[in-house]
Design a protein around this motif. Structure first.
Motif, mmCIF file in Angstrom:
data_model
loop_
_atom_site.group_PDB
_atom_site.id
_atom_site.type_symbol
_atom_site.label_atom_id
_atom_site.label_comp_id
_atom_site.label_asym_id
_atom_site.label_seq_id
_atom_site.Cartn_x
_atom_site.Cartn_y
_atom_site.Cartn_z
ATOM 1 N N LEU A 1 0.745 -1.472 -0.007
ATOM 2 C CA LEU A 1 -0.056 0.030 -0.006
ATOM 3 C C LEU A 1 0.643 1.352 -0.008
ATOM 4 C CD1 LEU A 1 -2.557 -1.106 2.469
ATOM 5 C CD2 LEU A 1 -2.858 -1.147 0.280
ATOM 6 N N GLY A 2 2.085 1.436 0.418
ATOM 7 C CA GLY A 2 2.881 2.471 0.603
ATOM 8 C C GLY A 2 4.213 1.958 0.547
ATOM 9 N N PRO A 3 5.353 3.101 0.126
ATOM 10 C CA PRO A 3 6.747 2.598 0.264
ATOM 11 C C PRO A 3 7.373 2.376 1.698
ATOM 12 C CG PRO A 3 6.306 5.060 0.222
ATOM 13 C CD PRO A 3 5.093 4.354 0.309
ATOM 14 N N TYR A 4 6.758 1.248 2.619
ATOM 15 C CA TYR A 4 7.253 1.033 3.796
ATOM 16 C C TYR A 4 7.392 -0.413 3.992
ATOM 17 C CZ TYR A 4 5.798 5.816 4.771
ATOM 18 O OH TYR A 4 5.726 7.007 4.781
ATOM 19 N N TYR A 5 8.370 -0.775 5.091
ATOM 20 C CA TYR A 5 8.567 -2.082 5.371
ATOM 21 C C TYR A 5 8.707 -2.128 6.898
ATOM 22 C CZ TYR A 5 13.716 -1.004 5.451
ATOM 23 O OH TYR A 5 14.779 -0.557 5.765
ATOM 24 N N GLY A 6 8.662 -3.237 7.387
ATOM 25 C CA GLY A 6 8.895 -3.554 9.071
ATOM 26 C C GLY A 6 9.547 -4.804 9.199
ATOM 27 N N ILE A 7 10.349 -4.891 10.072
ATOM 28 C CA ILE A 7 11.187 -5.938 10.636
ATOM 29 C C ILE A 7 10.894 -6.223 12.012
ATOM 30 C CG2 ILE A 7 13.351 -6.954 10.795
ATOM 31 C CD1 ILE A 7 14.254 -5.336 8.434
ATOM 32 N N HIS A 8 10.582 -7.443 12.525
ATOM 33 C CA HIS A 8 10.742 -7.960 13.819
ATOM 34 C C HIS A 8 11.954 -8.500 14.159
ATOM 35 C CE1 HIS A 8 6.110 -7.923 14.375
ATOM 36 N NE2 HIS A 8 5.896 -8.244 13.215
ATOM 37 N N LEU A 9 12.601 -7.823 15.277
ATOM 38 C CA LEU A 9 13.560 -8.258 15.652
ATOM 39 C C LEU A 9 13.311 -9.372 16.890
ATOM 40 C CD1 LEU A 9 15.786 -4.986 16.056
ATOM 41 C CD2 LEU A 9 15.592 -6.596 14.223
ATOM 42 N N ALA A 10 14.070 -10.423 16.730
ATOM 43 C CA ALA A 10 14.019 -11.575 17.693
ATOM 44 C C ALA A 10 14.455 -11.334 19.061
ATOM 45 C CB ALA A 10 14.717 -12.649 17.118
ATOM 46 N N GLY A 11 15.497 -10.129 19.235
ATOM 47 C CA GLY A 11 15.905 -9.849 20.574
ATOM 48 C C GLY A 11 17.235 -10.680 20.797
ATOM 49 N N ILE A 12 17.966 -11.171 19.837
ATOM 50 C CA ILE A 12 18.970 -11.983 19.947
ATOM 51 C C ILE A 12 20.235 -11.443 19.433
ATOM 52 C CG2 ILE A 12 17.707 -14.085 20.357
ATOM 53 C CD1 ILE A 12 18.788 -14.963 17.747
ATOM 54 N N PRO A 13 21.626 -11.512 19.756
ATOM 55 C CA PRO A 13 22.539 -10.873 19.096
ATOM 56 C C PRO A 13 22.525 -11.020 17.529
ATOM 57 C CG PRO A 13 23.497 -11.835 20.988
ATOM 58 C CD PRO A 13 21.763 -12.392 20.780
ATOM 59 N N GLU A 14 22.226 -12.073 16.906
ATOM 60 C CA GLU A 14 22.369 -12.531 15.725
ATOM 61 C C GLU A 14 21.307 -11.886 14.810
ATOM 62 O OE1 GLU A 14 23.503 -16.347 17.836
ATOM 63 O OE2 GLU A 14 21.852 -14.822 18.176
#
Length: 120
Positions: free
Chosen positions: A46-59
């Protein structure tokens, strides 16, 4: 882009349902960083955006940077939506899973699955 990301990580493409006729507002995928830890990402249709869910680990930081670079190279002009905006509730919007007045901009731009995990 999703296939190229899967060359390096174990990947689960969560966008196949779009081909089956189910409406969703983003391409979504999950890459496995360890046996039990995944990083999810969504690219909005729908628009020029993305999202990333971080796992909360160093990797997850290097993996998130790599995914962001691939998204931005594949979709010029796309940027991550700032959490301070994206966590805002959209009044008078409901989805199949999310009740009225609980849907956020993240959920509207990406997917209801955004609500399934807490982004870091």
């Amino acid at each position: 882009m999703i296939d190229r990301t899967g060359d390096r990580y174990g990947l689960h493409n969560e966008s196949f349902h779009i081909l089956a006729g189910r409406v969703d507002s983003a391409y979504s995928a999950r890459i496995w960083l360890t046996d039990g830890t995944a990083l999810d990402f969504h690219v909005s249709l729908l628009g020029p955006y993305y999202g990333i869910h971080l796992a909360g680990i160093p990797e997850d930081e290097p993996a998130a940077r790599e995914v962001a670079q691939k998204i931005e190279a594949t979709y010029p002009g796309y940027r991550p939506i700032p959490p301070e905006i994206a966590n805002e509730v959209v009044p008078d919007v409901a989805t199949n899973v999310v009740l009225m007045s609980e849907a956020t901009i993240y959920m509207c731009l990406f997917s209801e699955v955004w609500a399934w995990v807490d982004p870091v």
